[in-house]
Each structure stands twice: as C-alpha cells, then as structure tokens.
Design a protein around this motif. Sequence first.
Motif, mmCIF file in Angstrom:
data_model
loop_
_atom_site.group_PDB
_atom_site.id
_atom_site.type_symbol
_atom_site.label_atom_id
_atom_site.label_comp_id
_atom_site.label_asym_id
_atom_site.label_seq_id
_atom_site.Cartn_x
_atom_site.Cartn_y
_atom_site.Cartn_z
ATOM 1 N N VAL A 1 39.612 -51.041 24.628
ATOM 2 C CA VAL A 1 38.574 -50.121 23.625
ATOM 3 C C VAL A 1 38.548 -51.286 22.344
ATOM 4 C CG1 VAL A 1 38.074 -48.504 21.960
ATOM 5 C CG2 VAL A 1 39.121 -47.789 24.204
ATOM 6 N N THR B 118 30.657 -43.802 20.880
ATOM 7 C CA THR B 118 31.785 -43.098 20.411
ATOM 8 C C THR B 118 31.199 -42.112 19.270
ATOM 9 O OG1 THR B 118 31.877 -44.547 18.772
ATOM 10 C CG2 THR B 118 33.564 -44.735 20.534
ATOM 11 N N VAL C 215 39.301 -39.796 20.799
ATOM 12 C CA VAL C 215 38.784 -40.363 21.974
ATOM 13 C C VAL C 215 39.910 -39.812 22.939
ATOM 14 C CG1 VAL C 215 38.413 -41.885 23.673
ATOM 15 C CG2 VAL C 215 37.072 -41.844 21.478
ATOM 16 N N LEU D 145 30.652 -47.835 24.238
ATOM 17 C CA LEU D 145 31.982 -47.903 25.041
ATOM 18 C C LEU D 145 31.631 -48.009 26.573
ATOM 19 C CD1 LEU D 145 35.036 -48.140 24.164
ATOM 20 C CD2 LEU D 145 34.944 -45.677 24.891
ATOM 21 N N GLY E 12 35.432 -37.307 22.694
ATOM 22 C CA GLY E 12 35.049 -38.539 21.574
ATOM 23 C C GLY E 12 34.013 -39.402 21.946
ATOM 24 N N VAL E 13 33.463 -39.309 23.195
ATOM 25 C CA VAL E 13 32.370 -40.279 23.747
ATOM 26 C C VAL E 13 31.178 -39.471 24.377
ATOM 27 C CG1 VAL E 13 31.932 -41.968 25.237
ATOM 28 C CG2 VAL E 13 34.217 -41.862 24.239
#
Lengths: 397, 397, 397, 397
Positions: B146, B67, B72, B27, B61-62
């Motif tokens: 995303v 991820t 997230v 991400l 979440g990251v």
Amino acid sequence: MRFITAGESHGPVLTTIIEGLPAGMPLNINEINEALAKRQEGYGRGNRMKIETDKVEVTSGVRHGKTLGSPVTFSVVNKDYKNWQSVMSAEPIEEELSKKSRVVHRPRPGHADLVGGIKYHHKDLRNVLERSSARETTMRVAIGAVASQLLSALGVEVVAYVCELGGIKGQVDVSEMSLAEIRDRANQSPVKMVDAEKEQQVKDKIDETKKAGNTLGGVVEVIAEGLPIGLGSYTQWDKKIDARLAKAMVSINAFKGVEFGDGFEVGRRYGSEVMDEIAYNAELGFYRLSNHLGGIEGGMTNGMPVIVRGVKKPIPTLYRPLQSVDIYSKEEYQASIERSDTTAVPAASIIAQAVVATELTQAILEKFPNDSFDELQQAVANYREYSKNPDMWLEEE
Amino acid sequence: MRFITAGESHGPVLTTIIEGLPAGMPLNINEINEALAKRQEGYGRGNRMKIETDKVEVTSGVRHGKTLGSPVTFSVVNKDYKNWQSVMSAEPIEEELSKKSRVVHRPRPGHADLVGGIKYHHKDLRNVLERSSARETTMRVAIGAVASQLLSALGVEVVAYVCELGGIKGQVDVSEMSLAEIRDRANQSPVKMVDAEKEQQVKDKIDETKKAGNTLGGVVEVIAEGLPIGLGSYTQWDKKIDARLAKAMVSINAFKGVEFGDGFEVGRRYGSEVMDEIAYNAELGFYRLSNHLGGIEGGMTNGMPVIVRGVKKPIPTLYRPLQSVDIYSKEEYQASIERSDTTAVPAASIIAQAVVATELTQAILEKFPNDSFDELQQAVANYREYSKNPDMWLEEE
Amino acid sequence: MRFITAGESHGPVLTTIIEGLPAGMPLNINEINEALAKRQEGYGRGNRMKIETDKVEVTSGVRHGKTLGSPVTFSVVNKDYKNWQSVMSAEPIEEELSKKSRVVHRPRPGHADLVGGIKYHHKDLRNVLERSSARETTMRVAIGAVASQLLSALGVEVVAYVCELGGIKGQVDVSEMSLAEIRDRANQSPVKMVDAEKEQQVKDKIDETKKAGNTLGGVVEVIAEGLPIGLGSYTQWDKKIDARLAKAMVSINAFKGVEFGDGFEVGRRYGSEVMDEIAYNAELGFYRLSNHLGGIEGGMTNGMPVIVRGVKKPIPTLYRPLQSVDIYSKEEYQASIERSDTTAVPAASIIAQAVVATELTQAILEKFPNDSFDELQQAVANYREYSKNPDMWLEEE
Amino acid sequence: MRFITAGESHGPVLTTIIEGLPAGMPLNINEINEALAKRQEGYGRGNRMKIETDKVEVTSGVRHGKTLGSPVTFSVVNKDYKNWQSVMSAEPIEEELSKKSRVVHRPRPGHADLVGGIKYHHKDLRNVLERSSARETTMRVAIGAVASQLLSALGVEVVAYVCELGGIKGQVDVSEMSLAEIRDRANQSPVKMVDAEKEQQVKDKIDETKKAGNTLGGVVEVIAEGLPIGLGSYTQWDKKIDARLAKAMVSINAFKGVEFGDGFEVGRRYGSEVMDEIAYNAELGFYRLSNHLGGIEGGMTNGMPVIVRGVKKPIPTLYRPLQSVDIYSKEEYQASIERSDTTAVPAASIIAQAVVATELTQAILEKFPNDSFDELQQAVANYREYSKNPDMWLEEE
C-alpha cells in the motif's frame, strides 16, 4: 518514561524534562556530571569543549536526593553563550544587527544546514545548525546517566568503548573480560579503547590526520549485563528491543549503522555457526553456550549480555575544505569551518552507552511496576528468581 | 498512519488494520497480491510456502477501488489452518486433546521459544512460536505494498535486492543503474540478486548447504528515489528518518544490523572521502556530487537516493540439530525442525523493501497534508517545485 | 506538537518544553506574561499569588522573536522558593533537618495527598502535594498563550469567561456578542464574568463565603471562532476533537465535568430542537442556522463557534476544617490549611482557555503542513477558500 | 494495550485488533456476544438492529480459551452487507453503476456528512456516513467486554444504566444498592433504567415521540467498584484518569458532555459540602465518608466507586425532517431519513460501560506488570493488601 531535549548550541541553556521515573529512586547528581565530563573528553577534540564544563542543575522532580515521581528537569548552562548573546537572543533585535551579523549562508556538506534551511524556510542557516549540532547529546548523556543509576540499582551494568578508530581495530577479546575491567581500561584510555597496545597507533593517526586537516570516524561497542530475560517482545514489530536499540543508536549524530552480536558477520556464516545453544543447570537455570546473537532472540533479551555496535562517520567539518554553494549567490565556495574536532569517536562511546542505557530502562519500566522504586526493585528481584527457576514457571496451577 | 498486525502462523487468518491513510487514493489489490507472491518466492524456500498462496481480502476502508480515509483492513487466510483446527482453536478444547497434542516443550536456539515461554508464562511453547514466526511478515509486505502505491503516485520508487548471500557478494555497481533495471534484474533472479554472474554460484552454495542440513544468511539493500527533501528532522532524536528506518529494518525477523550509504565503511575512511559535496544548477537546484551518506543528512532526506542495507542471520532451524534442553525434563536434546528453508534472504529483500516504503510513507504523511489524496499530491508537487528553486525559499517577505 | 510540564509548587523553577512548533512563527513574550498575570488575578484569591509575579524566561527554540522549529523551553522562577530552599532542596540534606521539618502526614480530603502517598510510597505527603498543586497550571497557561498566538495569526480567536460562580449564573446571552466584547467584559470583571449586573452579587457571595471559612466553585465557558472546518475526525474514536477537548478540560485541577454546546440540556430535548440545520449562500458556502451542538459534528469542527464548558469544584482547603486521619498515628484530626483562596474560578477560565487553545492548535498542526509558519498560514488560507467553495470540492477531476 | 477499530456500517465485516493483552487470560467468547446482544436491544430501536445478530469471530490471539499475549482479532459480519455488495464493493465497479447508484449528496444535520465530505474531498457522502455511523460502537462494546472480563477477574465490577431519558429522571438512589442489583434491574428494563416506576412513563414518552416523528436523548451513568487505589496520576496532565475517562465517554457517537460524581452540581455548592472526608479502621485502611467526587481525587482513583455520567443527544435522523442543502444543486430540501431509532440511549449505556471498562483496564495495565495474567492477578492482590495496610506503606526501610 518519556523525555524531550531542548537547547541551541550557543543558546543560554540546554534543558531536558524526563517524565515517568519511579518515585523514591536515589539520584546522585555528581555521577551525572561525571558522565557529562567524560563526554567532553577524548583525544582529538577541539576548542569548544575547553570552554564548557557541563554541569546539570536539577530544578524539579528530585527532593533530598530522591526522585519524586514527578517530571525531572535538568538544565546545563552554555558558558559560551555570553559571547553570543545578541546573535542568539530570544527577543527581537535591531534590524541592523539582525541583518548581517553572522548570518550563515554557506551550507556545510554532511551537516543538516542545507536540508534544514529548505525544510524550515530558514534564511539564516544558523537557525538550523544551532540545533542540529551534537551539543544536543549533552542532554542525552545526562538522561543516560539517570538510566544507568536506575539500572545499576537493579543489578544491570552498561559499558562502552571504542573498538575501532580511523580504521584501526582493537584486537583484545572483551568477551573474556569483566565489565569492570572493560570500563576501567576505557576510562583510562584517551581514545576510550580497551586495547592498550593499539592506543599509541590510534593517537598517532589522530595527530597525522589533524595535521592534514582531515577527520576520522570509528566504531563503538556497548555491552549491557545483568538484564532481566524478556525485555522487548515479538508480538508486534515496534516492541522488539533490538529494533528500539537500533533507533536509539542511529539517532546519535553522525551514526550511519548499527549491529548486534556478531552483526553483519552473521550474514556470512552458516546457521550452525551463529546460534547460541541452550543448556541448563540448577544454579543458573537455562543459559547459553555462546553469544553470537548479542543477547537478543525474537526481539527480546535472552539473559546473555546485550552487545550493540554503532559506526560514526568522520566529522564533516574539515580544515581541508569541501565544495559547497552559497545559497544566496549560488556561487561555489570551499565550505567553512564551524568547529574543529579531529575525531569525536571517544565521546561517541559515552553517548552510545547513554542511549542504550536509556532504551533498556524504558523496556524495564514497561515490563515491571514502577510507581515507586522499591516496588520496581522488588518486582525485578522476584522475576529474576522466577526466570531462573523452571519449576516456578511450569508448575501446575 | 498507524497499524497493528495480528495472526498466528497456523491460525485461521492473518489480519492488519491500517489507520490514517488519505481518502481517495486508488488502491490496486492485485499489486498487493503480487508483492505477497514475491515474498513467498526465492530459491531455497521449504514446503510451507507451497501450501499457501497468500491473497488479501479487503474488508474495510476501500470502496470502488479507492480508500475512504477510514481504517483499511486486510485479511489473509492461512490455508494450512485446516490441518491445525483443534490445535489452534480459539475455543476451549477437551482436556485430553489439549494436554498432549503437539505441546511444544523443546525450545529452539535462535528463536523466541525459550524467552517467550518464560516471559509470558507459556507452558506450551507453541503459544510463542505461532506469533514469533516470520509468517507475520506477510502483513508487513501487504502494508508496504500500500505504501509503495502511495509513494509511486507521488513519484517515489523503492526497490530492493540481495547484495550478498551466504558470503557471496554481488559485484555489480548499482549506482550506475536505473531503479527499473535493478528491479527487473532482481525480479528475474531466483535469488533476487542484480549480479547475474554470481547467481549460479549462489544457487550452488544453497544446494550444497541444503544437503549439509545447514542454512544461510545474507545482506539486502533497499534504494528509494524521488523522495522530497527534508523528511525526518534533526530537532528531536526520535524524529530522525535514519533512526526510524533503522528500527523498521531491525524489526524484521532475524535482522541483526542495518547501515546507510557507505555504512560501516564510513568509520574507516577520512572525512574528506565520505562527504557529499554540494553543487547547484538552475534545473536541479542544489544537488550532490556523490552519495556516501545514503541520501540522509542530519536525520533528513537530502534529495539523493536513500540507501539502506540490512543483514539477516541464517534461519536457526537446521536439519543439523543444535543443542537445547527440554523445559520439563531438563534433559539435553538435539533441537527439532519446525520448518526448513535453507535461506529466506530473497524473501527478506521483499520485506525490507516493504518496511522501508512504510516508514517513508509515514514520514511523508507527517510532513504533508493528507486528509485527501489529491491534497497530498498537490502539496508534494508544490514542495518539489519550491525545494529546487532557491528563489522561492529565500525571497524577501 | 508535544509538551511536558515540570516543577514543584515550592521548587525553584517551573519548566516546560514544547516540541513541534512551526519554524518562523513570531512569538510575543509579553503576551505570554500577560496571560500568566491574568491567571494570578481574580477576586477571591489568597496570599500565594501576591508573592509570585510569573514571568517566562525563554531559553531555547526562539531567536530574534521567531520560533526556530526546535523545542521551545520556558521557565518561570518561583519567588517563594527562597523560603523553602532546604525543605525543597534537590540535594540530600542532613538527617535532622529532613526528619522533622515540615513533613506532611495529614492528608487533606479532596486533594491528591492520601492517594498519591499510597501510590508512590511517599512517607512525606509534601512529595505529593508539591506536584499535584494547581501551580502546575502556570505552564499550561504559558503553552496556551503560545497556541493562542498561533491561532490568532491564522484568524482563530479563543475567549473564556465565568458563566456561573457559587451557584450564581450570568444571564447575558453571549451568542449575541462579539468575541472581542466578551473578552473585554471578562477582562474588566474581577470575577471574569460577562454579566456586569451579577458581578456585585458574586463578589458579595465570595466575601460572605470567605468570612464563613468556606469555598466556592463554578462553571467556565470557552468559545473559539474562526476554526477551519474538519479539525478532528470520525474515523477513529481517539481522533474526535470533542473527545480530545474533554480530556484537556477535565485534566485541569478540580474540574469535574465538561459539556459542549447545549451540553447536558440536549439530553432533555427533542431531536428537532437540538440539530443545527444547514443552509447555503455564495459568500459563506454552507453554514448553520443555529449552534446547539457547539460547533462540533461527528467529532469534527463544523465551522460554527466551538463552545465548551467545564465545572470546577470548590477548593478543598478550607478554614472550616474537614475530617481526616493522620497517616502515622491513625488519629482523626481536622484537616489543616495549606492555602486559602476562597475561589479560583476566575483563574480557571484563563486555564480553560489555554488548554482549549492548545488542543485546537494540536488539531490544526495535524491537519495542515507546518514545518514553517508561512507554509501553515498559506495552507490554512487555501483550505478556507476551498471549504467555502463547493465548486472546488465537487469539481470533476 | 492499544486497539484500532475498522469497518463500514454496510461493509462486509467490522474488525478490531487489540494489542497488549496479558497472556494466559481466560476469555469467554459467549460473554462478549452477550454484550453485543445487549447493545442491540432497547425500547425505541428501529429496524437495522433486527437485521443484525452480532457475533464475534476470534481469528487471532486466543487459543483454547486463553489469550496468547499476541494481538487479538475480532470480526463481526454485517448480515446486511449482502444487500449492499455492489454499493460497498472494495473493487472498482463499472462506471454506470458507480455513478448513480445510491450516491448521497444530501447531508443530514447533526451527522458527519457535510463536514466529512469537505474534509476528505468525498463527492459521495456515503463515503463519510458509512464510517461515522454508530455501527462502529459494536467493536467498542466487544473490546469493553474483554476489558470487563479482565476487570472482573481482578475483582472490579462495572455497571451502567440509564438515569434519564427524554427529560424523565429515575428517582432511585443507587448509592444504596449493590452493583449486582443495579445490573439486574437495568438488564430487566427495556429502557435500562433502575427506577422501575419511571419505566412506563419513559416508554410512553418514546411511543409518543415516535408517533410525532421525533427523537429523544438522555443521560447514562457508569459505576465501577473494586478498583485499586491510585490508577491514573497527577504528575502530568494527560495521565489523569478522569481526563482519560472524559475522552473515552465523549468519543461515543452523539455524546455531548460528561461529569464525575456530583458533576456540574459541585460548582453550585460550598467546599464543605462536596469533599469526601477521610476515616480509618483496621479492616478497610483509609476510607471515605462520602463520594461526592466520584471516586477520583488528583486524577487518581481513591478507592471509592468511580461514577461517570454522559449525555447523549437525540438521534439527528428524524421522520420530521430538518432543513439542509443538496451539495450539488445547492437547493434546500428536507433532510432524508437513513435510519429510524426513536432513541438509542439504552444502547448508549452499554457502550458507555464498555468504554469506561476499557479505559480502566488501560490504567491497570499501565500500573501493574502484565506479561502474563497470573502475574497481573498476583500484583493486584499484593497491592490491595498493601494499600489498605498503612504499616506496609510507612514502615522504616
């Protein structure tokens, strides 16, 4: 309220279960059947509709003419099934029979055939077309007819008509007409148009098109009046009533677009031309001086009529064939005819009315208490009183 | 994947939680911020966008750029909040302050103000407008960014541009252009149009309109290429990908319509003119000779580019005021200005791209296994191979 | 996969629609009927089950013995309906008839009658009891039978048996037995127990209890073997597989509790006594040395057998009456008998097996791609290979 | 109402968004923080809870002490994060650092570590344990505290206490006590028990167990009084309130069972012993003479207190190590200690209370209109009047 529809086009029965209707709601089964009959009508239909005379059987959730609050089941028998019993049998059939008889290997452009075959690994494309068929809309009309009865008992009326067919637009300004008048005119018209003067022109076009082996699409409009203010919500994207109506409309087979109020035209006008100014009087409470936005602001009903239009593409099955490719031989061929309506736009207006009524009913059931129908009626009546009376809204606590 | 967005326009923070992303997906946070920056651009914007420089903070979440499979969380600080702290405080404030300061009692036509006030019993219409504001779309763009990264890693590209603004249509045929070219042109254009020749004309129209205290709407188009065949389904109305995209598009603030492929035009043409004939060659597998239906048949992607257009109404807040009524005094007045973009159509193209990318991602995550990103990539790659190779599909078991 | 069940206990038909099954899955209708027959068996049942011989009719979603990917409809005719036609008619009936005939105004303790009447404003409590009846579980068993066939084709087996009835516990240690052996023993036992030695004791207790006009409850256990590792998820509370199984079990009529693995006993032991230590060998991959936690860790299946138990209260309808109050006269009376099983715990084991199979199937369909059944089978097989081979998991990219 | 929780145990922030709360509801943030503080208490906790002092920040959906009807966002900062910044950074970190620092390759039995690693292809098991940690329950307590305030304003009270810890049961009969008394006693007890006489015994057991490097589980009970009759429904399996409460309870980390009213004991008694007979008087309307069924009949609240118990297994992380296997080397080792509570059962009672309050709030919001809080209050008050007055229910129309 949630529902699932089921059934193949040439299977034995179409079925739906509707879960979450209020208890104690009077349900008129004849009115449902009348809606089904209307879906089968319309100038330009082909032969299948002559075989079927759709009637619902109610096998759960209704007793002595009223809903029980338990799931309601409708089934509609496909009369044509008797001609398709071995082809469509649920039970395994003999190899010989299964192998050759009516296996479909020639996908029709504009239908789900090819994509559905790939997606679901179907080697007989009949396994796709039986469900992707617009025959499914029978059940959506039945559900919509229930919704319409619920709405009607709450003082909400929904009508639909064809505003354009094969490029010919009706010219009547329906905003000057009562819903009853619109409904009457559409009901009397073989093409479900309100503009009687255009009717013959449209029928002629259908006749010519039929002769030429071609098909026609069009645009339908649905109008709902008497809705409580504030159905839907701006607080989360998926609660907006227009977004939900858009989904419902585009979910109808062959619909390729939807618009509200002035629709795509609002993108071509100045802001000052498309807003609905606010006024007030003691009788109505707050009201609007126009309805460019089709009764929806901020994803909520604003008390003006909700106006939704959808466009239906021409039926892709043509006498004049389209190029396609046999999935087995990979040879090009001219796509075959499975059925033969010249246009189904009049029927589409009935379906559009049904799905709009269904979605508005959902929104009402989310906003108001509804274990029982009298509770729902009382709550809607109280809210109507409240919403046109700013003193009830703004009073000090 | 599910997500909820939260935050008031002048509150401290906008937040979203996205639940259900695959684990192990790279991400790039900078790319998200670039998308946010684009949403703030566009010829014709007012002052608020000069105050804010939206940047996401990732608080769950990251980890180390990938991820985790857990939810997230993104937050974006509203810089303007420092000017609104007591007005927007979550904590109770002193009576004196709460009573008078900036209480909004004059609903703006075209906004959620009046309906929202009635629906939620809000006596200060600020309680409505803070959430109904298009500021919410910040988070939808972040979510879409995303989604775009996920799609891109799977070989799917999504672009958007303005095809019509204030009644002026771009004339370039984008079907002849690569997506990269479309994207570049739109990025370089202050009005996000592909047709450079129309650009000055549009800017002039914006300038004139601004002077006249008016506003402009327009039409945006989103194109997605490289999608797997068979996203969505015909088996139940609510699974159709076009129905879902319609909901996503119309959920964008001020959007009043949506159409696919040739859109409303298909209702005006013969069936023979709007179907996408099927061809085959060994390299591509089955393919189409045209794309009138915008890449969707039977509620499923058919391998051609998905083409969706949406229409945005002009911003209802005008320097040239509209009639409204004070909710307390019931006196008519000329509706006040809360903000002052002349047009937000260029920004709308970015938002439309985001919501389409989001919905397509949903459909991909429903069709393919996705606990981990490498699993998803592998499955999509295998399916692509399969779907263009009829022998894999049709082989005997 | 989603489904809705419908139908009244004395209505014409029970129906369910199951939406979201993979296409191309072989479906054996006889096996479904066998499961239905088992639900009707069991020592201690009363007379209703002698009237009915439940058999499904499949009216959609299946062709030539395989699923189509479209919604599957099952219906089961209530033979008893012929005795109830006017009482249960969907159509309005004459006033005279409707007024008096079999109107229920005496709520039975332990049933939904009283609460349902108040909640839904039903003045005839038959409108409640017709749906709250355990007759509904017929359809849950039919759905479970479909799920079991799907699971079985993926190498997952689910069995159930009665571990305790009327306070008498089976003493056999089933952890030493194969599932086939457990199933055989339960099938052969009129009380669905594995411990043949306790069988006579239980039958005697049922006989005595029947004579005394009383009823008995008990505990059933469901075991599922061969599940892929990692069904469910810890990432959000509502994705945990044990939470979902708990909902499914408690949703069965008259179930008052559920537990996993050592269940309530784990609260009484030391941590060192209830954890399932981890071991490894090349053939199995990682495995466990015990199964105190019932095959679930962190809300996910861990590869050990899933073990779930549920407790069913005794049937509340007794020959020995309970005090209640006539809703119209408010006079106390002794609650009437509507039906007369002494115990339905053996049948409950069949229902419990069905709901567990259904929920596990849901979890599998969420984790693995499943448009077509062969795709699902392949994906599960590949994942099994992967999940017992740490090198595939941990290899450098 | 829907909500998503997010956040890693050692990440910067825990977040939740709650969507669908009524507008205009007073929200006391201090009370939320008090609930969070209680979750951190309890005899037998380890060191992490000394680092954190959880406090919510409200960043959306609340203004001047009242809800807006828009989504409510809570965040809680993890103070411990400052010690974990590079380990838990969302941004990519340098190879060197990422490779070795605190990579977890030793799965702990009884945790999600091993299964989560396999399922999500995580090569560092920290990516699992950060989310599967019970730290997540912080947000569920915050949500529950909102729910409790809503319920309390509607006259519903929810309390919880520990009824059994490490095999030692409280002996006090709480059915004779007021909820206020139960709450006071539990609050004063370091082990959240009502039975003060057992308290020292339990504390001694915890001390001994701690010395022995072991851990303890237990059973908690939640009681809710004042609920409207008829929450939940028998009409479809997934609407039953007990089924939903079962899901909520079992979703709490380490819970292995749930039961209602007399729970598993009902399976061991005669029907005549476990039914709650019905009586009537003018003041109360219909009421029950006992509460064996824990306030739920037919999947609906029946007006008696709802009684739910859940069992929590001992914390699996022990000073006395358990056998496990290194995922890389496949060598056996003795599982490491990540944290060190001896028991978290007292905290579990707070969490159980929260999830039950949350689920009951959901059911209330589904049954009653709730755009605004005053509308909800009025509707609940009216319904209470109705439900204890059979004349309102049964009157002729």
